[in-house]
Structures are given as structure tokens and as C-alpha cells.
Scaffold this motif. Structure first.
Motif, PDB file in Angstrom:
ATOM      1  N   ILE A 292     -15.099  -2.246 -77.168  1.00 59.27           N
ATOM      2  CA  ILE A 292     -14.471  -1.756 -75.907  1.00 59.27           C
ATOM      3  C   ILE A 292     -13.131  -2.673 -75.774  1.00 59.27           C
ATOM      4  CG2 ILE A 292     -16.485  -0.880 -74.714  1.00 59.27           C
ATOM      5  CD1 ILE A 292     -16.182  -3.385 -72.856  1.00 59.27           C
ATOM      6  N   TYR A 293     -12.020  -1.970 -75.101  1.00 58.02           N
ATOM      7  CA  TYR A 293     -11.025  -2.698 -74.941  1.00 58.02           C
ATOM      8  C   TYR A 293     -10.413  -3.108 -73.480  1.00 58.02           C
ATOM      9  CZ  TYR A 293     -10.268  -0.811 -79.616  1.00 58.02           C
ATOM     10  OH  TYR A 293     -10.473  -0.466 -80.875  1.00 58.02           O
ATOM     11  N   VAL A 294     -10.689  -4.263 -73.301  1.00 56.99           N
ATOM     12  CA  VAL A 294     -10.452  -4.945 -71.759  1.00 56.99           C
ATOM     13  C   VAL A 294      -9.252  -5.946 -72.045  1.00 56.99           C
ATOM     14  CG1 VAL A 294     -12.890  -4.275 -70.959  1.00 56.99           C
ATOM     15  CG2 VAL A 294     -12.220  -6.684 -72.451  1.00 56.99           C
ATOM     16  N   ARG A 295      -8.814  -6.300 -70.686  1.00 59.15           N
ATOM     17  CA  ARG A 295      -7.783  -7.283 -70.710  1.00 59.15           C
ATOM     18  C   ARG A 295      -8.147  -8.695 -70.247  1.00 59.15           C
ATOM     19  NH1 ARG A 295      -3.821  -5.639 -65.649  1.00 59.15           N
ATOM     20  NH2 ARG A 295      -5.547  -5.902 -64.018  1.00 59.15           N
ATOM     21  N   ASN A 296      -7.437  -9.440 -70.499  1.00 57.15           N
ATOM     22  CA  ASN A 296      -7.511 -11.089 -70.102  1.00 57.15           C
ATOM     23  C   ASN A 296      -7.484 -11.081 -68.404  1.00 57.15           C
ATOM     24  OD1 ASN A 296      -7.495 -11.703 -72.700  1.00 57.15           O
ATOM     25  ND2 ASN A 296      -5.730 -12.718 -72.682  1.00 57.15           N
ATOM     26  N   GLY A 297      -8.441 -11.580 -67.941  1.00 55.90           N
ATOM     27  CA  GLY A 297      -8.531 -11.786 -66.462  1.00 55.90           C
ATOM     28  C   GLY A 297      -9.464 -10.867 -65.876  1.00 55.90           C
ATOM     29  N   GLY A 337      -9.258 -17.238 -61.027  1.00 60.07           N
ATOM     30  CA  GLY A 337     -10.075 -17.249 -62.408  1.00 60.07           C
ATOM     31  C   GLY A 337      -9.083 -17.092 -63.499  1.00 60.07           C
ATOM     32  N   SER A 338      -9.082 -16.267 -64.541  1.00 65.64           N
ATOM     33  CA  SER A 338      -8.215 -16.380 -65.409  1.00 65.64           C
ATOM     34  C   SER A 338      -7.269 -15.039 -65.514  1.00 65.64           C
ATOM     35  CB  SER A 338      -8.856 -15.921 -66.924  1.00 65.64           C
ATOM     36  OG  SER A 338      -9.801 -14.724 -66.764  1.00 65.64           O
ATOM     37  N   ALA A 339      -7.124 -14.399 -63.959  1.00 66.26           N
ATOM     38  CA  ALA A 339      -6.410 -13.418 -63.833  1.00 66.26           C
ATOM     39  C   ALA A 339      -5.085 -13.579 -63.327  1.00 66.26           C
ATOM     40  CB  ALA A 339      -7.187 -12.384 -63.123  1.00 66.26           C
ATOM     41  N   GLN A 340      -4.057 -13.105 -63.614  1.00 64.68           N
ATOM     42  CA  GLN A 340      -2.666 -13.606 -63.047  1.00 64.68           C
ATOM     43  C   GLN A 340      -2.035 -12.077 -62.694  1.00 64.68           C
ATOM     44  OE1 GLN A 340      -0.245 -16.085 -65.459  1.00 64.68           O
ATOM     45  NE2 GLN A 340      -1.909 -16.974 -66.406  1.00 64.68           N
ATOM     46  N   SER A 341      -1.458 -12.057 -61.587  1.00 65.62           N
ATOM     47  CA  SER A 341      -0.468 -10.801 -61.179  1.00 65.62           C
ATOM     48  C   SER A 341       0.477 -11.299 -60.254  1.00 65.62           C
ATOM     49  CB  SER A 341      -1.545 -10.009 -60.437  1.00 65.62           C
ATOM     50  OG  SER A 341      -0.897  -8.767 -60.025  1.00 65.62           O
ATOM     51  N   THR A 342       1.339 -10.415 -59.807  1.00 67.20           N
ATOM     52  CA  THR A 342       2.369 -10.467 -58.919  1.00 67.20           C
ATOM     53  C   THR A 342       1.652 -10.217 -57.547  1.00 67.20           C
ATOM     54  OG1 THR A 342       3.966  -9.781 -60.369  1.00 67.20           O
ATOM     55  CG2 THR A 342       4.655  -9.870 -58.050  1.00 67.20           C
ATOM     56  N   ILE A 343       2.022 -11.030 -56.433  1.00 67.01           N
ATOM     57  CA  ILE A 343       1.515 -10.734 -54.966  1.00 67.01           C
ATOM     58  C   ILE A 343       2.747 -10.731 -54.109  1.00 67.01           C
ATOM     59  CG2 ILE A 343       1.219 -13.331 -54.723  1.00 67.01           C
ATOM     60  CD1 ILE A 343      -1.524 -12.891 -53.766  1.00 67.01           C
ATOM     61  N   LEU A 392     -14.214 -18.049 -57.960  1.00 68.02           N
ATOM     62  CA  LEU A 392     -13.633 -17.066 -58.006  1.00 68.02           C
ATOM     63  C   LEU A 392     -13.240 -16.605 -56.541  1.00 68.02           C
ATOM     64  CD1 LEU A 392     -15.740 -14.638 -60.187  1.00 68.02           C
ATOM     65  CD2 LEU A 392     -13.412 -15.597 -60.826  1.00 68.02           C
ATOM     66  N   GLY A 393     -13.328 -17.617 -55.580  1.00 71.56           N
ATOM     67  CA  GLY A 393     -12.838 -17.476 -54.544  1.00 71.56           C
ATOM     68  C   GLY A 393     -11.609 -18.212 -54.074  1.00 71.56           C
ATOM     69  N   ARG A 394     -11.208 -19.048 -55.109  1.00 73.63           N
ATOM     70  CA  ARG A 394      -9.844 -20.101 -54.828  1.00 73.63           C
ATOM     71  C   ARG A 394      -8.807 -19.157 -55.553  1.00 73.63           C
ATOM     72  NH1 ARG A 394     -12.915 -25.624 -56.119  1.00 73.63           N
ATOM     73  NH2 ARG A 394     -13.519 -26.147 -54.179  1.00 73.63           N
ATOM     74  N   PHE A 395      -7.549 -19.665 -55.136  1.00 68.50           N
ATOM     75  CA  PHE A 395      -6.287 -19.160 -55.941  1.00 68.50           C
ATOM     76  C   PHE A 395      -5.156 -20.164 -55.814  1.00 68.50           C
ATOM     77  CE2 PHE A 395      -6.057 -17.731 -51.546  1.00 68.50           C
ATOM     78  CZ  PHE A 395      -4.655 -17.948 -51.127  1.00 68.50           C
ATOM     79  N   VAL A 396      -4.401 -19.881 -56.750  1.00 73.90           N
ATOM     80  CA  VAL A 396      -2.977 -20.854 -56.715  1.00 73.90           C
ATOM     81  C   VAL A 396      -1.847 -19.791 -56.653  1.00 73.90           C
ATOM     82  CG1 VAL A 396      -1.779 -22.540 -58.265  1.00 73.90           C
ATOM     83  CG2 VAL A 396      -4.092 -22.789 -57.962  1.00 73.90           C
TER      84      VAL A 396
END
Length: 457
Positions: A292-297, A337-343, A392-396
Motif C-alpha cells: 500500500i502507498y502511504v505518506r510519512n507522518g 510525531g513525524s507529521a508536518q503541516s501548515t497551521i 502524539l499529544g505534544r507539538f512544536v
């Protein structure tokens, strides 16, 4: 041997380096001959020996390529190994404090017995609270400078307890120490006969590590997918570090938010015996029965356990360090976690002044201020409440390539629906239905092969 990540924090000059150096020396965790060589160096330079010099010596070794990391110092008790995460005390290094403390499971917060509660003592208490670190001991250092006075210790204990209470923190662990004299670090001292509590090492040994938790659901943020082609090796290995729970060969896994699923065919790791299961904190890879094809994060969970929350909106406790104020509707980068996005900052519910704890309705969050806010993420992300899963409940938050803030997720909110998220949701439903359909077909053909084997020759 179990490990516990601890952060030792405190205002500059309150004795953090001395405490770390003394813990290394008194637990025999230094390289052989290091203590003697530093003492000899001090004699040759007519300088009084200080345990803080041990950290400088280790830093020098790091520069020379020796594998000791001054930012991640190791020592061990009879019970387990400790990793001390560096957290500089000066206000300009608070972002390092957040970065370091975000990986910690427990904390020691130092306060100078003579100088008393400093500005950063309050900020660090607030940071630990915002990051959700609940295992905290307040270490009152330099008791030798106040003649090991019980009255001075109790006065400081009352003052800081009242401050912590305003943050909603109840901490009854206060330890009077002298890091320089080794008082109450490893063993109780005759200098403080009035103190009947635990030593610093006894308190650390009483804290729980993530490895001691049980029955947590499996979670693994996907860090990368490795595809091998050499010598007809067609394995596709899904790699990451397990943040909670256990995974076994044969388990069905689901990737969130894409909802793609398959069964674990094998567990892969380098230079180890063949594994059939992995647990929390292990860095591993696994292969699947279907490609299957999934993405990092993406966050991997077991199909037979609870699912992580998926949304693009959440409420959080935030501490801001950016040179520019956190502004409404300005794009920032987030890492969970290992996910990155715009916020985007959607709403400021309240701003808390780090010194006075005054609350005010402000249009932005200034440097060194804490706030309760609502964020909107560009992409759907898998996330957890900090109270349920700390990692998974912390973020930067990153602003223009610089760490500008950090915090914890206190509530996952209903999705902000856009044309793009609608399309993602529709796609996920289709993928899920396709997966279910494929599974049904696989089971159907298995039955046909079993009862009508001649039809498949």
C-alpha cells in the motif's frame, strides 16, 4: 535495563551543571579516570575543583569525536539508566528548554535556596505544566549557603507551592540539597536531620517510565518507507519508532488519516534476531501482506484497538518563544510525531503572562507568553490528547525555520471542512470500502479454493 528521560531545569546559576556533574560522579557513571583528570587540571591551574567542570570536560571529548553527548548525559542507578536532557536556564534558551522538555518523562526543577524563586523558576514551572510533565520534583539547592535552615527551606516551599497551585499543579516533592556537598543526592545527610523525605536518586527511581506502562494501544508515527530492489528484493519496509503498545506479526494495521490497511507480514530490524513482536520505544520496520502507498507522518494503529483522533482543528496549551508575536491567520509549520503541516491560529481563548499569571484577551501571543488557543491545520492529521498519549499529544510550532513555540493538545475539535478536506474524506471512505471489499474477496476465494480446489488448478 529500563531508561527514563529526565529534564533538569532551573534558573541560570542555580546549580544545574553542578547537580548533573555530582550525579555522574556519585553514581560512578563517568568514564574511567575522568574525575581524577579534571581534579588534576584544577590543581595545575590553581583553581578550586567544581563538579560543573565535568560537563565542560565531557563537552571537550564530544568535540574530539568521543561518543559522549553533553546535551544528552547518561547515568544509571541500581534500578535503571537515566538520560538527562539539557535544558539551559537562561531566558534566551527557553526554546531549547521546550525542545528538550518535550522529550522528557519526568523533571527536576532547581531553585537556589539563598536567591529564592527567580523569574525563570516560574517560567520553567509553567513550561513543565504546559508540556504536561506530571512527574516533577522541586530541588532546593545550595542549602549550605543558608546553613541548612529548615525555616528557609519551608518558606521557599510554601512560596513556590502557592505559585504551582495557581497553575493547577500540586507537587509535594521538595528536596533540600547541596549539589556541591552531595547532600541528599544519593544518601541522606546529617546536615539536614529535619528532612525525612527521599533523596534525589530515590525520587527518580520512584518515577514511572513509559516502559512500565501497560495495555496502551499501539501507535507508530510513520517516518519513512524503504523500497529494496537489489537481488530481486522487493520488500517495502514501513519504518518508525513505536510510541505506545505492542505490534505482532499477523496483526492488521490501519494508517491514519488515510485509513489504508493491511496485515503485518514480518518485523524487520538490523543486526538483531528475527522478531515476531515489538513494543514501545523500539525503532523498527515492518512489511505488509499487501503493498500500500502511504505518506510519512501517518500514524499506524492496530485494527483491533482504538483509533487515534483525526481532525484539522484542536485546542491547545501553548508557550510562545518566537521573536514575532503569534498572529491570527498567519501560516506556520507544525510538527506532531513525524507529521508536518501548515497551521493557522484560529482563536486565542486567553493569554497568560509568565510572570504575573494575569489573563487577558489579546489579539496576539507575545514572546514568553503562554496561551490557550485553537489551531486550524491545512491537512487532516492523526493526533491524540496529551492526557492519553504524551508523544502524539505534544507539538512544536516553527516560524521561518526557527522553533517558535510548543505545547500540548487538550481537545481535538470538529473538522474545519474545506473543498480539499471534503475530497480527502471522500477518498478515505472509498479507500476504506475498497480495503473491506478486497478483504471480502480474499476470504471468498479462500473458501472457494478450500471447497472447490479442482477449479483452481
Amino acid at each position: 535495563m529500563q531508561r527514563l528521560n529526565i529534564v533538569i531545569t532551573g534558573h541560570v546559576d542555580h546549580g544545574k551543571s553542578t547537580l548533573i556533574g555530582r550525579l555522574l560522579a556519585d553514581t560512578d557513571s563517568l568514564p574511567q579516570g575522568k574525575l581524577e583528570s579534571v581534579k588534576k587540571m584544577c590543581e595545575n591551574n590553581a583553581r578550586p575543583f567544581e563538579y560543573a567542570f565535568l560537563l565542560d570536560a565531557l563537552a571537550d571529548e564530544q568535540k574530539q569525536g568521543i561518543t559522549i553527548d553533553s546535551a544528552r548525559v547518561f547515568f544509571q542507578s541500581k534500578k535503571r539508566e537515566y538520560i538527562i536532557i539539557d535544558a539551559p536556564g537562561h531566558i534566551e534558551f527557553l526554546k531549547n528548554m521546550i525542545s528538550g522538555a518535550s522529550r522528557a518523562e519526568a523533571a527536576l526543577l532547581l531553585i537556589d535556596a539563598k536567591e529564592g524563586v527567580a523569574e525563570n523558576s516560574k517560567r520553567h514551572g509553567m513550561l513543565l505544566s504546559l508540556l504536561g510533565i506530571k512527574q516533577v520534583a522541586i530541588v532546593v539547592n545550595k542549602m549550605d549557603l543558608v546553613n541548612f535552615s529548615e525555616i528557609a527551606f519551608n518558606k521557599l516551599k510554601i512560596e513556590y507551592s502557592e505559585y504551582l497551585a495557581t497553575l493547577g499543579i500540586k507537587s509535594d516533592i521538595f528536596i533540600p540539597i547541596s549539589a556541591r556537598e552531595g547532600v541528599n543526592l544519593i544518601e541522606h545527610s546529617a546536615s539536614t536531620p529535619w528532612y525525612k523525605g527521599a533523596t534525589v536518586l530515590e525520587i527518580l527511581d520512584s518515577f514511572k517510565s513509559v516502559e512500565e506502562k501497560e495495555n496502551d494501544d499501539f501507535r507508530m508515527p510513520l517516518q519513512d518507507v524503504y523500497k529494496f530492489t537489489r537481488d530481486n528484493d522487493d520488500r517495502r519496509i514501513y519504518a518508525g519508532t513505536v510510541t505506545s503498545g505492542e505490534l505482532n506479526v499477523g496483526d492488521e494495521v490501519v494508517f491514519y488519516p488515510s485509513l489504508k490497511r493491511s496485515k503485518v507480514a514480518s518485523i524487520e530490524s538490523f543486526n538483531t534476531e528475527v522478531k515476531t513482536s515489538v513494543k514501545e520505544s523500539e525503532a523498527i520496520g515492518f512489511t505488509l501482506e499487501t503493498q500500500i502507498y502511504v505518506r510519512n507522518g501517518d500514524v499506524v494503529a492496530r485494527a483491533d484497538q482504538s483509533a487515534p483522533r483525526v481532525s484539522n482543528r484542536f485546542e491547545a496549551n501553548l508557550f510562545w518563544l518566537g521573536a514575532k508575536p503569534l498572529e491570527l491567520d498567519k501560516p506556520y509549520k507544525i510538527k506532531i510525531g513525524s507529521a508536518q503541516s501548515t497551521i493557522y491560529l484560529e482563536e486565542i481563548k486567553r493569554v497568560i503572562d509568565g510572570d504575573t499569571l494575569d489573563r487577558a484577551d489579546e489579539p496576539s501571543v507575545g514572546r514568553h507568553e503562554a496561551a490557550c488557543v485553537i489551531f486550524r491545520v491545512h491537512d487532516l492529521l492523526a493526533m491524540e490528547l496529551f492526557a492519553e498519549n504524551q508523544k502524539l499529544g505534544r507539538f512544536v510550532i516553527v516560524d521561518e525555520f526557527d522553533i517558535a513555540g510548543g505545547g500540548i493538545i487538550t481537545e481535538v475539535l470538529e473538522q474545519y471542512t474545506t473543498r480539499r478536506t471534503k475530497a480527502i474524506n471522500v477518498n478515505n471512505v472509498l479507500v476504506d470500502k475498497a480495503s473491506t471489499s478486497a478483504e471480502f474477496e480474499e476470504e471468498l476465494f479462500a473458501l472457494l479454493r478450500k471447497h472447490f480446489p479442482h477449479q483452481f488448478h
